[in-house]
Design a protein around this motif. Structure first.
Motif, mmCIF file in Angstrom:
data_model
loop_
_atom_site.group_PDB
_atom_site.id
_atom_site.type_symbol
_atom_site.label_atom_id
_atom_site.label_comp_id
_atom_site.label_asym_id
_atom_site.label_seq_id
_atom_site.Cartn_x
_atom_site.Cartn_y
_atom_site.Cartn_z
ATOM 1 N N ILE A 37 11.405 -2.109 -8.536
ATOM 2 C CA ILE A 37 11.040 -3.217 -7.652
ATOM 3 C C ILE A 37 11.000 -4.536 -8.416
ATOM 4 O O ILE A 37 11.575 -5.540 -7.998
ATOM 5 C CB ILE A 37 9.680 -2.926 -6.967
ATOM 6 N N ARG A 38 10.265 -4.570 -9.521
ATOM 7 C CA ARG A 38 10.185 -5.746 -10.405
ATOM 8 C C ARG A 38 9.750 -6.998 -9.646
ATOM 9 O O ARG A 38 10.368 -8.058 -9.757
ATOM 10 C CB ARG A 38 11.529 -5.983 -11.099
ATOM 11 N N ARG A 39 8.700 -6.855 -8.877
ATOM 12 C CA ARG A 39 8.170 -8.009 -8.137
ATOM 13 C C ARG A 39 7.502 -9.001 -9.079
ATOM 14 O O ARG A 39 7.593 -10.219 -8.889
ATOM 15 C CB ARG A 39 7.164 -7.519 -7.079
ATOM 16 N N TYR A 40 6.821 -8.491 -10.098
ATOM 17 C CA TYR A 40 6.123 -9.342 -11.053
ATOM 18 C C TYR A 40 6.929 -9.482 -12.331
ATOM 19 O O TYR A 40 7.772 -8.633 -12.664
ATOM 20 C CB TYR A 40 4.756 -8.745 -11.418
ATOM 21 N N LYS A 41 6.649 -10.552 -13.069
ATOM 22 C CA LYS A 41 7.150 -10.669 -14.431
ATOM 23 C C LYS A 41 6.430 -9.652 -15.318
ATOM 24 O O LYS A 41 5.347 -9.178 -14.974
ATOM 25 C CB LYS A 41 6.933 -12.081 -14.963
ATOM 26 N N ILE A 42 6.996 -9.361 -16.475
ATOM 27 C CA ILE A 42 6.424 -8.335 -17.341
ATOM 28 C C ILE A 42 4.988 -8.672 -17.720
ATOM 29 O O ILE A 42 4.097 -7.823 -17.684
ATOM 30 C CB ILE A 42 7.284 -8.161 -18.608
ATOM 31 N N GLN A 62 -3.589 -6.439 -3.992
ATOM 32 C CA GLN A 62 -2.893 -7.705 -4.160
ATOM 33 C C GLN A 62 -1.384 -7.489 -4.299
ATOM 34 O O GLN A 62 -0.575 -8.275 -3.780
ATOM 35 C CB GLN A 62 -3.427 -8.429 -5.394
ATOM 36 N N TYR A 63 -1.017 -6.403 -4.964
ATOM 37 C CA TYR A 63 0.398 -6.071 -5.129
ATOM 38 C C TYR A 63 1.043 -5.784 -3.776
ATOM 39 O O TYR A 63 2.158 -6.234 -3.490
ATOM 40 C CB TYR A 63 0.520 -4.863 -6.053
ATOM 41 N N MET A 64 0.349 -5.042 -2.929
ATOM 42 C CA MET A 64 0.860 -4.757 -1.590
ATOM 43 C C MET A 64 0.993 -6.042 -0.762
ATOM 44 O O MET A 64 1.938 -6.215 0.002
ATOM 45 C CB MET A 64 -0.061 -3.773 -0.866
ATOM 46 N N THR A 65 0.036 -6.941 -0.940
ATOM 47 C CA THR A 65 0.099 -8.218 -0.224
ATOM 48 C C THR A 65 1.295 -9.037 -0.676
ATOM 49 O O THR A 65 2.013 -9.633 0.130
ATOM 50 C CB THR A 65 -1.196 -9.011 -0.442
ATOM 51 N N ASP A 66 1.538 -9.060 -1.987
ATOM 52 C CA ASP A 66 2.667 -9.830 -2.520
ATOM 53 C C ASP A 66 4.005 -9.245 -2.080
ATOM 54 O O ASP A 66 5.004 -9.964 -1.993
ATOM 55 C CB ASP A 66 2.587 -9.872 -4.050
ATOM 56 N N LEU A 67 4.023 -7.936 -1.804
ATOM 57 C CA LEU A 67 5.255 -7.293 -1.337
ATOM 58 C C LEU A 67 5.406 -7.369 0.183
ATOM 59 O O LEU A 67 6.409 -6.883 0.723
ATOM 60 C CB LEU A 67 5.274 -5.822 -1.768
ATOM 61 N N ASP A 68 4.414 -7.969 0.863
ATOM 62 C CA ASP A 68 4.435 -8.052 2.327
ATOM 63 C C ASP A 68 4.494 -6.673 2.963
ATOM 64 O O ASP A 68 5.252 -6.427 3.926
ATOM 65 C CB ASP A 68 5.623 -8.903 2.810
ATOM 66 N N CYS A 69 3.697 -5.766 2.433
ATOM 67 C CA CYS A 69 3.641 -4.412 2.987
ATOM 68 C C CYS A 69 3.051 -4.478 4.391
ATOM 69 O O CYS A 69 2.000 -5.085 4.610
ATOM 70 C CB CYS A 69 2.797 -3.509 2.091
ATOM 71 N N PRO A 70 3.684 -3.856 5.396
ATOM 72 C CA PRO A 70 3.191 -3.946 6.776
ATOM 73 C C PRO A 70 1.883 -3.195 7.023
ATOM 74 O O PRO A 70 1.188 -3.463 7.979
ATOM 75 C CB PRO A 70 4.337 -3.331 7.592
ATOM 76 N N PHE A 71 1.548 -2.233 6.132
ATOM 77 C CA PHE A 71 0.279 -1.501 6.294
ATOM 78 C C PHE A 71 -0.345 -1.289 4.923
ATOM 79 O O PHE A 71 -0.339 -0.173 4.389
ATOM 80 C CB PHE A 71 0.487 -0.153 7.000
#
Length: 241
Positions: A37-42, A62-71
């Protein structure tokens, strides 16, 4: 239920994953972020990687929020299934040919994947190997073993690449050794150790200044070579009125 997605992503040991095991679940999340996925920098993954920390759940939310997880507040299997789907989608976007090819002529997926993807970067054996390699190369350790590994890679690229090895094989004039006892740097220090250290720093500073002056002289010579012999176009000249 996740086996086929895990196999497509090259996840190590997809048959033994148990989402009811909190440690396995957290390690899987870290693997997906690091490898697919690599949503964040290292440097921003530290909180997520610390799977034993009390604040891990907050970092995960917070990670789920940043990924726009629907649930984001769903069950562990629901969240993991959505993350695996996202990872497969990202993997497909990067290399759609590996999924669209004819199955009869297509090579097995595990042969095309990077073998490093099958490593467990959070295992104790991997961390121990990174530290041993850092000790051999005399690379200072970082609290994050992946940052240590990055430093090791930078050193190998700088010192052991083909160009670096070729340059090191060329004989260099090391010059004459410097006798600090016979040189006065204008420093009157009572402690011999402090005096030697100060003299060494002063000498290195003078050496850097000389190297800078040499480069400045080289630039001046190049500029003078251009201005001393300018090229003119005689066709532009005009005589008379």
């Amino acid at each position: 239920m996740f086996k086929r997605k895990l196999q497509a992503l090259g996840f190590p040991n997809p048959d033994t994953l148990n989402t009811a095991d909190e440690n396995q679940f957290r390690s899987t999340i870290v693997w997906l972020e690091d490898q697919k996925i690599r949503r964040y920098k290292i440097e921003d993954r530290e909180l997520l990687r610390n799977t034993t920390a009390i604040q891990w759940n907050l970092a995960f939310v917070q990670y789920m929020t940043d990924l726009d997880c629907p649930f984001p507040k769903g069950t562990r299997p629901e969240i993991l299934d959505w993350l695996l789907g996202l990872a497969v989608q990202l993997e497909y976007n990067e290399n759609p040919e590996s999924y669209n090819a004819n199955p009869k002529t297509q090579e097995p997926i595990h042969q095309k994947l990077n073998p490093l993807d099958n490593l467990d970067f959070e295992s104790d054996s991997f961390k121990s190997g990174v530290n041993d390699l850092a000790n051999i190369l005399q690379v200072p350790r970082h609290p994050d073993h992946l940052m240590t590994l990055e430093g090791v890679c930078n050193l190998i690229q700088e010192k052991f690449s083909k160009d670096a090895l070729k340059a090191s094989s060329i004989a260099r004039d090391l010059g004459n050794p410097v006798q600090f006892d016979n040189i006065s740097f204008g420093l009157d220090l009572k402690s011999p150790n402090v005096s030697n250290a100060a003299n060494l720093l002063r000498y290195l500073f003078i050496h850097d200044l000389r190297e800078l002056q040499t480069r400045i002289n080289e630039c001046l010579v190049c500029v003078q070579a251009l201005t001393a012999n300018p090229k003119t176009d005689t066709k532009l000249g005009k005589v008379g009125y």
